[in-house]
Design a protein around this motif. Structure first.
Motif, PDB file in Angstrom:
ATOM      1  N   SER A   1      11.458  16.858  38.186  1.00 18.70           N
ATOM      2  CA  SER A   1      10.508  17.934  37.706  1.00 18.70           C
ATOM      3  C   SER A   1       8.988  16.868  38.044  1.00 18.70           C
ATOM      4  N   PRO A   2       7.894  17.461  38.365  1.00 20.07           N
ATOM      5  CA  PRO A   2       6.805  17.003  38.709  1.00 20.07           C
ATOM      6  C   PRO A   2       6.326  15.404  37.775  1.00 20.07           C
TER       7      PRO A   2
ATOM      8  N   HIS B   1      -2.701   3.052  42.292  1.00 21.45           N
ATOM      9  CA  HIS B   1      -3.139   4.121  41.565  1.00 21.45           C
ATOM     10  C   HIS B   1      -3.754   4.988  42.806  1.00 21.45           C
ATOM     11  N   ASP B   2      -4.310   4.794  43.755  1.00 21.11           N
ATOM     12  CA  ASP B   2      -4.932   5.781  44.630  1.00 21.11           C
ATOM     13  C   ASP B   2      -4.051   6.754  45.253  1.00 21.11           C
ATOM     14  N   GLN B   3      -2.842   6.094  45.691  1.00 11.90           N
ATOM     15  CA  GLN B   3      -1.841   6.784  46.248  1.00 11.90           C
ATOM     16  C   GLN B   3      -1.073   7.766  45.208  1.00 11.90           C
ATOM     17  N   LEU B   4      -0.974   7.294  44.002  1.00 10.39           N
ATOM     18  CA  LEU B   4      -0.361   8.006  42.784  1.00 10.39           C
ATOM     19  C   LEU B   4      -1.404   9.255  42.423  1.00 10.39           C
ATOM     20  N   VAL B   5      -2.606   9.138  42.657  1.00  9.66           N
ATOM     21  CA  VAL B   5      -3.329  10.184  42.357  1.00  9.66           C
ATOM     22  C   VAL B   5      -3.402  11.192  43.558  1.00  9.66           C
ATOM     23  N   ALA B   6      -3.121  10.790  44.849  1.00  6.99           N
ATOM     24  CA  ALA B   6      -2.741  11.627  45.991  1.00  6.99           C
ATOM     25  C   ALA B   6      -1.590  12.577  45.805  1.00  6.99           C
ATOM     26  N   CYS B   7      -0.649  12.093  45.119  1.00  4.80           N
ATOM     27  CA  CYS B   7       0.503  12.727  44.947  1.00  4.80           C
ATOM     28  C   CYS B   7       0.209  13.815  43.893  1.00  4.80           C
ATOM     29  N   CYS B   8      -0.463  13.578  42.828  1.00  8.17           N
ATOM     30  CA  CYS B   8      -1.072  14.366  41.663  1.00  8.17           C
ATOM     31  C   CYS B   8      -1.684  15.652  42.352  1.00  8.17           C
ATOM     32  N   ASP B   9      -2.613  15.108  43.312  1.00  7.57           N
ATOM     33  CA  ASP B   9      -3.460  16.311  43.886  1.00  7.57           C
ATOM     34  C   ASP B   9      -2.846  17.335  44.921  1.00  7.57           C
ATOM     35  N   GLN B  10      -1.578  16.505  45.443  1.00  9.91           N
ATOM     36  CA  GLN B  10      -0.733  17.581  46.410  1.00  9.91           C
ATOM     37  C   GLN B  10       0.055  18.397  45.415  1.00  9.91           C
ATOM     38  N   LEU B  11       0.360  18.088  44.489  1.00 11.49           N
ATOM     39  CA  LEU B  11       1.256  18.781  43.400  1.00 11.49           C
ATOM     40  C   LEU B  11       0.701  20.167  42.999  1.00 11.49           C
ATOM     41  N   VAL B  12      -0.836  19.906  42.859  1.00 13.24           N
ATOM     42  CA  VAL B  12      -1.424  20.916  42.121  1.00 13.24           C
ATOM     43  C   VAL B  12      -2.458  21.655  43.326  1.00 13.24           C
ATOM     44  N   SER B  13      -2.171  21.536  44.481  1.00 10.73           N
ATOM     45  CA  SER B  13      -2.740  21.948  45.648  1.00 10.73           C
ATOM     46  C   SER B  13      -2.393  23.259  46.064  1.00 10.73           C
TER      47      SER B  13
ATOM     48  N   PRO C   1       1.965  24.691  39.771  1.00  8.15           N
ATOM     49  CA  PRO C   1       1.680  23.932  38.651  1.00  8.15           C
ATOM     50  C   PRO C   1       0.145  23.376  38.425  1.00  8.15           C
ATOM     51  N   SER C   2      -0.415  23.685  37.422  1.00  7.69           N
ATOM     52  CA  SER C   2      -1.901  23.506  37.352  1.00  7.69           C
ATOM     53  C   SER C   2      -1.997  22.039  36.868  1.00  7.69           C
ATOM     54  N   LEU C   3      -3.104  21.331  37.074  1.00  4.37           N
ATOM     55  CA  LEU C   3      -3.801  20.103  36.565  1.00  4.37           C
ATOM     56  C   LEU C   3      -3.580  20.127  35.129  1.00  4.37           C
ATOM     57  N   ARG C   4      -3.992  21.175  34.436  1.00  4.16           N
ATOM     58  CA  ARG C   4      -4.251  21.004  33.204  1.00  4.16           C
ATOM     59  C   ARG C   4      -2.961  20.975  32.486  1.00  4.16           C
TER      60      ARG C   4
ATOM     61  N   LEU D   1      -3.487  11.488  36.640  1.00  2.00           N
ATOM     62  CA  LEU D   1      -3.544  12.538  36.483  1.00  2.00           C
ATOM     63  C   LEU D   1      -5.251  13.055  36.131  1.00  2.00           C
ATOM     64  N   GLY D   2      -5.575  11.903  35.212  1.00  2.00           N
ATOM     65  CA  GLY D   2      -6.973  12.082  34.832  1.00  2.00           C
ATOM     66  C   GLY D   2      -7.907  12.075  35.982  1.00  2.00           C
ATOM     67  N   ASP D   3      -7.538  11.173  37.022  1.00  2.00           N
ATOM     68  CA  ASP D   3      -8.382  11.124  38.266  1.00  2.00           C
ATOM     69  C   ASP D   3      -8.194  12.167  39.286  1.00  2.00           C
ATOM     70  N   ALA D   4      -7.041  13.045  39.281  1.00  2.00           N
ATOM     71  CA  ALA D   4      -6.648  14.133  40.153  1.00  2.00           C
ATOM     72  C   ALA D   4      -7.650  15.140  40.126  1.00  2.00           C
ATOM     73  N   ARG D   5      -7.331  15.892  41.053  1.00  2.00           N
ATOM     74  CA  ARG D   5      -8.300  17.163  41.153  1.00  2.00           C
ATOM     75  C   ARG D   5      -7.707  18.372  41.880  1.00  2.00           C
ATOM     76  N   GLU D   6      -7.769  19.610  41.601  1.00  3.01           N
ATOM     77  CA  GLU D   6      -7.309  20.594  42.069  1.00  3.01           C
ATOM     78  C   GLU D   6      -8.132  20.919  43.388  1.00  3.01           C
ATOM     79  N   ARG D   7      -7.550  21.424  44.343  1.00  2.00           N
ATOM     80  CA  ARG D   7      -8.021  22.244  45.643  1.00  2.00           C
ATOM     81  C   ARG D   7      -8.333  21.142  46.861  1.00  2.00           C
ATOM     82  N   VAL D   8      -7.616  20.120  46.467  1.00  2.00           N
ATOM     83  CA  VAL D   8      -7.598  18.663  47.557  1.00  2.00           C
ATOM     84  C   VAL D   8      -6.919  19.043  48.640  1.00  2.00           C
ATOM     85  N   GLU D   9      -7.048  19.024  49.862  1.00  2.00           N
ATOM     86  CA  GLU D   9      -6.122  19.092  50.830  1.00  2.00           C
ATOM     87  C   GLU D   9      -5.760  18.085  51.555  1.00  2.00           C
TER      88      GLU D   9
END
Length: 236
Positions: free
Chosen positions: A129-130, A143-155, A164-167, A189-197
């Motif tokens: 699971s995510p 940290h930055d690499q892990l945030v990039a993974c989070c961004d991709q999962l909700v893109s 999945p939604s970031l929330r 996940l706190g630093d992650a954002r949606e719509r990142v490409e």
């Protein structure tokens, strides 16, 4: 005149028994013509099988019931990884089994154990699971690499359905207990954002934030007044 030697199709993955039945001599199997990517299964070294096929054979025939996990699950889901962790370079597959089913499966397969693997279904496979996957990656990535993974999962490009939604991921991470790496995942996940490409957008956004700039808007759409043509600004 001797008949031509039979050879498997490029990108194929066949068992030793299947290859032997086709007339492939043991000397050929031991040569550089083939590589054993998982125990008992060979692929042509010049045109090796794709990761999805290898993972499917591993899950169905080598370790039935195993959940594809860690970097293998991430790569299958197109989650960005440093190239040394990708299968082409690392040459290792990761899977997870229940603690009671602890076992080994050869040099190219890393078998992890977890009390209750929590899989999702994607690309015809049972994958971590995510939240579980992010925890698995937390010890391998900064940290930055892990945030990039989070961004991709909700893109919009995520391969997980439903998306999945970031929330929702943040809520799951807050509710999770006793999982190694969950604290780092919550921060990411706190630093992650949606719509990142792309991972480059993540890297630049975090760099701007650390440098004291305000939070940039992500993929903001603008329209040229003269032509009506629309453009998207990565960060603005």
């Amino acid at each position: 005149m001797a008949p031509p030697l039979w050879s498997p199709n490029p990108r194929s993955l066949l068992s030793r028994a299947e290859l032997t039945a086709r007339g492939v001599h043991s000397r050929r199997l031991a040569s550089e013509e083939f590589v054993e990517v998982i125990p008992g299964f060979m692929t042509p070294s010049t045109a090796p099988a794709e990761l999805q096929l290898i993972a499917r054979i591993l899950q169905r025939k080598v370790i039935p019931g195993a959940v594809i996990s860690h970097t293998t699950a991430a790569e299958l889901l197109k989650v960005p990884l440093p190239s040394p962790l990708e299968h082409a370079q690392a040459e290792a597959l990761h899977c997870t089994v229940p603690l009671a089913h602890r076992r080994r499966a050869g040099a190219r397969v890393v078998v992890h154990t977890r009390t209750e693997p929590d899989p999702i279904r994607a690309r015809g496979l049972e994958l971590s699971s995510p939240i579980a996957m992010l925890c698995e990656l937390s010890g391998m990535l900064d940290h930055d690499q892990l945030v990039a993974c989070c961004d991709q999962l909700v893109s919009v490009a995520t391969l997980i359905r439903p998306k999945p939604s970031l929330r929702g991921l943040r809520r799951q991470a807050e509710e999770a207990r006793g999982i190694h790496g969950i604290k780092r995942v919550r921060v990411a996940l706190g630093d992650a954002r949606e719509r990142v490409e792309s991972p480059q957008e993540t890297e630049m956004r975090l760099l701007l934030k650390r440098s004291g700039f305000g939070e940039p808007d992500i993929n903001h759409e603008v329209r040229a007044p003269a032509t009506g043509e629309r453009f998207r600004l990565d960060l603005s």
